[in-house]
Design an enzyme around this catalytic site. Structure first.
Site, short mmCIF file in Angstrom:
data_model
loop_
_atom_site.label_atom_id
_atom_site.label_comp_id
_atom_site.label_asym_id
_atom_site.label_seq_id
_atom_site.Cartn_x
_atom_site.Cartn_y
_atom_site.Cartn_z
N ASP A 145 55.44 1.33 63.56
CA ASP A 145 56.41 2.37 63.18
C ASP A 145 57.73 2.09 63.88
O ASP A 145 57.84 1.12 64.62
CB ASP A 145 55.89 3.77 63.50
CG ASP A 145 56.35 4.78 62.45
OD1 ASP A 145 57.57 5.04 62.38
OD2 ASP A 145 55.51 5.24 61.67
N ASP A 204 51.90 10.25 57.08
CA ASP A 204 52.68 9.06 57.43
C ASP A 204 51.90 8.27 58.47
O ASP A 204 51.98 8.53 59.66
CB ASP A 204 54.06 9.48 57.96
CG ASP A 204 55.01 8.29 58.05
OD1 ASP A 204 54.60 7.16 57.73
OD2 ASP A 204 56.17 8.50 58.45
N CYS A 205 51.13 7.31 57.99
CA CYS A 205 50.20 6.57 58.84
C CYS A 205 50.45 5.06 58.81
O CYS A 205 49.93 4.35 59.64
CB CYS A 205 48.76 6.84 58.41
SG CYS A 205 48.34 8.60 58.35
N LYS A 206 51.18 4.57 57.83
CA LYS A 206 51.52 3.15 57.69
C LYS A 206 50.28 2.27 57.88
O LYS A 206 50.32 1.23 58.54
CB LYS A 206 52.65 2.78 58.65
CG LYS A 206 53.93 3.59 58.35
CD LYS A 206 55.10 3.21 59.21
CE LYS A 206 56.37 3.95 58.82
NZ LYS A 206 56.33 5.42 59.00
N ARG A 207 49.17 2.66 57.30
CA ARG A 207 47.91 1.95 57.47
C ARG A 207 47.93 0.63 56.72
O ARG A 207 48.61 0.47 55.69
CB ARG A 207 46.74 2.82 56.99
CG ARG A 207 46.54 4.08 57.83
CD ARG A 207 46.31 3.76 59.30
NE ARG A 207 45.87 4.91 60.06
CZ ARG A 207 46.55 5.51 61.05
NH1 ARG A 207 47.74 5.07 61.40
NH2 ARG A 207 46.04 6.54 61.69
#
Lengths: 304, 304
Positions: free
Chosen positions: A103, B98-101
């Site tokens: 992030d 919102d985890c951007k996995r």
């Protein structure tokens, strides 16, 4: 932490890492019976992990705990994740949290506190998910990585950034060529090598490692040359098709340079006819010994 | 789910998204008093979020909950995350986790179950972290994205893949040029547009959106042209320096094409002298109305 991992690898003559990607469906039938809630699942998973850890901690230097297999059981799953990290560290294992977090700066800082540093509550500092090492994704560039590097330095931890992943379609993006002649994965490798340069330890490896799949030996060989100070976390051995012969290019002349992860090959070994008659934890230990012999045969003695 | 979000945006004439990046330190002093454990922190954060949600759910179509701010409080924090998602959905908000996995196929599948699909336990299917939309990172290529797309289709959900992020050093990697003349972020954008092509809804936007920072208007303008079917999640407005004038390039002639996130600008509005004398939730509402007017002034009426 990379020096500690290397020392343990030399001591045990074993560059293996056991992947605790503990899907509930991997558990023996008798452990799955009468289970229907996330809380019950999480207790069984923690129990399974504990028994595996007890049987392997004297022969394996590290475990990698893949958080996705815990997140899918909600906050109860995350409690099993937390418990597994603590239990493995208590048994002297070096624990890699495989979370591939990424992030922007301030938010990356929260992730770093969660896994490597400490969270402050009114001046009291507490660890959340206590790992020794964490996988991250560098797509956002240096200011998304810097908070991790700060905690790595302050708390003696390490990170591994994705460079060349083990999955079949990793080349769709990572193997595109840049104007400067490098592939994307090579460029990412160069950034990773650069990000780690102030943290190189006594074996010549830095605290900013790279994830390099065992399934792509050509790319791995290029990366080993271009990243002489970068320690590799090598997934893809076993179930994914990577062999000891394919991944030996990741190691230097001393037999050092990486840890090789196997998940299903170890924790599901009890389903393999080769280990029939054994409990799941006995089978896991036997599979670890076989993996060690396989790796030593290809890489040679560690620390020579 | 993108059609539902667009309809709600038109109904409310508001393309804003409120970011519940609820760091405990953001809470008013009286809420922080006598708190020292992760459990206590998590209760207070959930309470803060609930009060904000109650005050904004009639004027804002969506919230974005940044998981890093919950993970740093351990499994108790994840319980507050779970609670916040459920509470917001119960109030009719469209909820972006919102985890951007990101991970390889089978593991990406676990993440997808955790946020978009359902987890199976002995045949009983349960939701873990019940979001409507999820941010992901496409560095691993299509087989790391496919499991999410399957759940998007099966459960009417959406994802947003990182394309051009809002942080200062995003260009270090994303703005390198490829041999084919495209920048890395453009190439990622092209993949994202392609991954979404079978899920285009009635407004012409697909369920595979892109994260495009408000802080990079030149790149955003190029991407809007190259990705006519891709809905944008636009971070970076307010505290990070992005303005309505800078981000209006992300919208089409109908005033559609994205949601604009503001986190600290809304949830910390009570600290802003402009909103003095208000409670934190009243200030959040007032800041939402100001943000809406600011966005409408630059973008114009939605759905015209």
């Amino acid at each position: 932490m990379v020096d500690k991992l290397i020392e343990r690898i030399i001591e045990l003559q074993n560059p293996a890492c056991v992947g605790l990607d503990t899907d509930f469906n991997y558990l023996p039938e008798e452990m799955k019976r009468d289970v229907s809630t996330f809380e019950e699942v999480s207790e069984r998973i923690a129990e399974f992990n504990m028994n595996i850890i007890d049987k392997i901690s004297d022969i394996v230097p590290s475990v990698k705990v893949q958080v996705a297999y815990y997140e899918m059981y909600g906050h109860a799953g995350m409690q099993a994740f937390e418990y597994t990290l603590n239990y493995a560290r208590g048994r002297g294992l070096i624990v890699i949290a495989d979370c591939k977090r990424n992030d922007i700066g301030s938010t990356a800082g929260c992730y770093s506190k969660a896994y490597l540093g400490k969270t402050d509550i009114n001046g009291k500092k507490t660890r959340a998910f206590a790992a020794d090492m964490l996988t991250v994704n560098g797509y956002l560039g240096y200011d998304g990585i810097k908070p991790f590097i700060e905690d790595v330095t302050a708390h003696d931890k390490s990170i591994f950034a994705l460079v060349k992943t083990s999955n079949p379609s990793s080349g769709e993006f990572q193997n595109l060529k840049l104007e400067n002649g490098k592939f994307i994965y090579e460029q990412m490798g160069e950034l990773v090598q650069e990000w780690g340069k102030t943290t190189v330890g006594k074996y010549g490896y830095s605290e900013v490692g790279a994830v390099v799949g065992a399934t792509h030996p050509e790319e791995a060989a290029r990366l080993r040359k271009q990243m002489p100070n970068t320690f590799f976390l090598i997934p893809g051995y076993g179930a994914q098709g990577g062999s000891a012969e394919m991944l030996k290019v990741c190691f230097d002349k001393r037999g050092l340079g990486g840890v090789v992860n196997s998940s299903r090959g170890i924790i599901c070994a009890y389903k393999n006819p080769q280990y029939s008659g054994m409990t799941y934890s006995e089978a896991a230990r036997a599979a670890c010994i076989d993996m060690q012999q396989d790796l030593l045969g290809a890489i040679g003695k560690m620390g020579r």
